[in-house]
Design an enzyme around this catalytic site. Structure first.
Site, PDB file in Angstrom:
ATOM      1  N   CYS A  81     -33.141 -11.875   3.271  1.00  0.00           N
ATOM      2  CA  CYS A  81     -33.964 -11.184   4.274  1.00  0.00           C
ATOM      3  C   CYS A  81     -35.011 -10.216   3.711  1.00  0.00           C
ATOM      4  O   CYS A  81     -36.210 -10.429   3.829  1.00  0.00           O
ATOM      5  CB  CYS A  81     -33.059 -10.434   5.247  1.00  0.00           C
ATOM      6  SG  CYS A  81     -31.960 -11.514   6.190  1.00  0.00           S
ATOM      7  N   HIS A 131     -36.081  -4.343   8.492  1.00  0.00           N
ATOM      8  CA  HIS A 131     -35.233  -4.531   7.305  1.00  0.00           C
ATOM      9  C   HIS A 131     -35.953  -4.221   5.994  1.00  0.00           C
ATOM     10  O   HIS A 131     -35.779  -4.910   4.985  1.00  0.00           O
ATOM     11  CB  HIS A 131     -34.649  -5.942   7.278  1.00  0.00           C
ATOM     12  CG  HIS A 131     -33.251  -5.972   6.713  1.00  0.00           C
ATOM     13  ND1 HIS A 131     -32.491  -7.119   6.614  1.00  0.00           N
ATOM     14  CD2 HIS A 131     -32.463  -4.981   6.206  1.00  0.00           C
ATOM     15  CE1 HIS A 131     -31.318  -6.853   6.085  1.00  0.00           C
ATOM     16  NE2 HIS A 131     -31.270  -5.546   5.818  1.00  0.00           N
TER      17      HIS A 131
END
Length: 478
Positions: A81, A131
């Site tokens: 991610c 993120h």
């Protein structure tokens, strides 16, 4: 009547014809395209109708693919991610921007997509999963450097609770919850944003970062879950018998998320058409990485296998760019997205960017993207468990082959044309010795070019000062 001296006449004509810099800049800005990036979390390239998946229908993405540039060999260079997100925003590889782990912060001084487009006169907005902050997954990210140049903000660091999904809006530190399934609310927010920008003198950059179809797999709305019977799911041949029942069940839920996302892509495109904005908008659809979902006996990402590393990559482009839609063979990587978009918008590409600008390739002016790198700097989380044989690796991927080396030496070699499920490792096969040596030399050359010494992962962790637990994972809080 007195005659005007010729030299004075020339001066008058010169200043009368000289363009006003402010008017010229304003005119150029109005002619620049909007940019809309829709990207998902953990959507593998194989899982669409247009890619041939027999289990799922994706009519809106299929339609989009038919009129878009389809980089069919696109990869996530470090398939996890946060590294992808940092490469998307900076156009740099993980060892340069330093985000080679989840839950660490991207340097607030980085030259990022949001800052570049803001400086070029664009309105910038970000919706969904971020993120890149490293201060807790449900914590408020204040305006300023930590938002990396994005002005409109309706986002959260990270959550996969899609039906009680946290977000923060604008500069308000009060925690909010998306109504119902967050994929729907995030789509509606993006549509409202773009509608408000229709009459603006400035183009927009809008990034919509969806959390699905990442696990948990069984939380899509019931109407979508009801579409898929686990018993009818056709698995990849590389799923071992021990995981088949689990994989079928999880894929049914995975496809439910994908079907919901496909409907949202359709909703966005319909609204752009109705508002007249579609033909002046560069629309990019992609994902941060794939999902093994049982293939090779594993789940999720980080590994160099096709299900983990290959991602969908569609560029729908305005007609005035005169670029022909269709499938392209080039191996676009994560760091290539930003320079390509900048090139398509005629915005200067900063020297800090390491990726390839694919506009000349799309215009038929040069041939690039014959090979690219896949990387795992430090295995962590689910891939650092003994049963998953986690390891650092560097790999070179060409249009036909995947060759990977770990710290001990050659590890994997697959012919992806004759062995699409990568079940026959050719390392050590005498018939392929010359090919293995050639790919090993190509990999070594790429590592030299990129300044990658290929050290043990903990060396890089120490260099960047990241705290890790016993699994080599950066601990995070909510």
């Amino acid at each position: 009547m007195k005659y005007i001296p010729f030299y004075i006449l020339l001066v008058i004509v010169f200043y009368a014809c000289k363009p006003n810099p402010e008017q010229s800049e304003e005119s150029t800005l109005k002619n620049r395209p909007n940019v809309l990036i829709l990207f998902t979390d953990q959507w593998r390239a194989q899982a669409t109708g247009y890619a041939g998946d027999p289990n799922v229908r994706t009519p809106y993405l299929d339609s989009l693919a038919s009129v878009s540039v389809n980089f069919k060999n696109a990869v996530s260079g470090m398939p996890v991610c946060s590294p992808f997100r940092a490469s998307l925003l900076t156009g740099q590889r993980p060892l340069t921007h330093g985000v080679f782990m989840n839950d660490v912060q991207l340097d607030t001084n980085a030259v990022t997509m949001g800052k570049i487009f803001s400086n070029a006169g664009y309105d910038t907005g970000y919706i969904g999963k971020w993120h890149l902050d490293g201060h807790g997954r449900l914590q408020f990210i204040p305006p300023g450097g930590r938002r990396q140049g994005f002005t409109f903000w309706k986002a959260n660091e990270c959550t996969h609770n899609y039906n009680e999904s946290v977000y923060y809006e604008k500069d308000d530190p009060a925690r909010k919850i998306w109504e119902d399934y967050d994929t729907f609310g995030q789509t509606d927010a993006a549509i409202r944003y773009m509608a408000q920008k229709k009459e603006s003198d400035s183009p927009f950059l809008m990034v919509v970062s969806y959390g699905t179809p990442h696990a948990p797999y069984h939380t899509a709305p019931k109407e979508y879950r009801n579409r898929f019977d686990p018993n009818k799911i056709i698995l990849h041949e590389n799923v071992p018998d021990s995981l088949k029942m689990r994989a079928k069940k999880d894929l049914a839920g995975y496809y439910a998320h994908i079907s919901a996302l496909d409907d949202m892509v359709g909703k966005v495109i319909t609204n752009l058409k109705e508002s007249g904005q579609l033909e002046n908008t560069i629309l990019v659809f992609t994902s941060d990485h794939g999902d093994l979902l049982g293939s090779h006996g594993a789940y999720k990402k980080q590994q160099p296998y096709e299900e983990s590393a290959r991602v969908p990559m569609l560029f729908h482009l305005p007609k005035n760019l005169s670029i022909t839609a269709g499938e392209k063979d080039a191996l676009m990587n994560s760091e290539d997205i930003l320079p390509t978009i900048l090139g398509l918008c005629d915005i200067p590409i900063p020297n800090s960017v390491e990726g390839i600008n694919y506009r000349p390739y799309l215009e038929g002016k040069e041939q690039v993207g014959d090979a690219t790198l896949l990387t795992c700097i430090q295995p962590f989380g689910q891939w650092n468990r003994v049963e998953h044989d986690g390891r650092e690796y560097r790999a070179i991927k060409t249009r036909r082959y995947t060759y990977a080396r770990d710290l001990k030496g050659p590890w994997l070699l697959f012919d992806n044309e004759s062995d699409s499920y990568q079940m026959n490792n050719l390392i050590g096969n005498v018939q392929y010795a010359a090919l293995q040596n050639d790919l090993d030399e190509q990999l070594s050359e790429r590592l030299r070019e990129t300044g990658d010494e290929f050290l043990p992962g903990m060396d890089y962790i120490k260099k960047w000062g990241y705290p890790v637990d016993e699994t080599g994972t950066v601990p995070y809080t909510h």
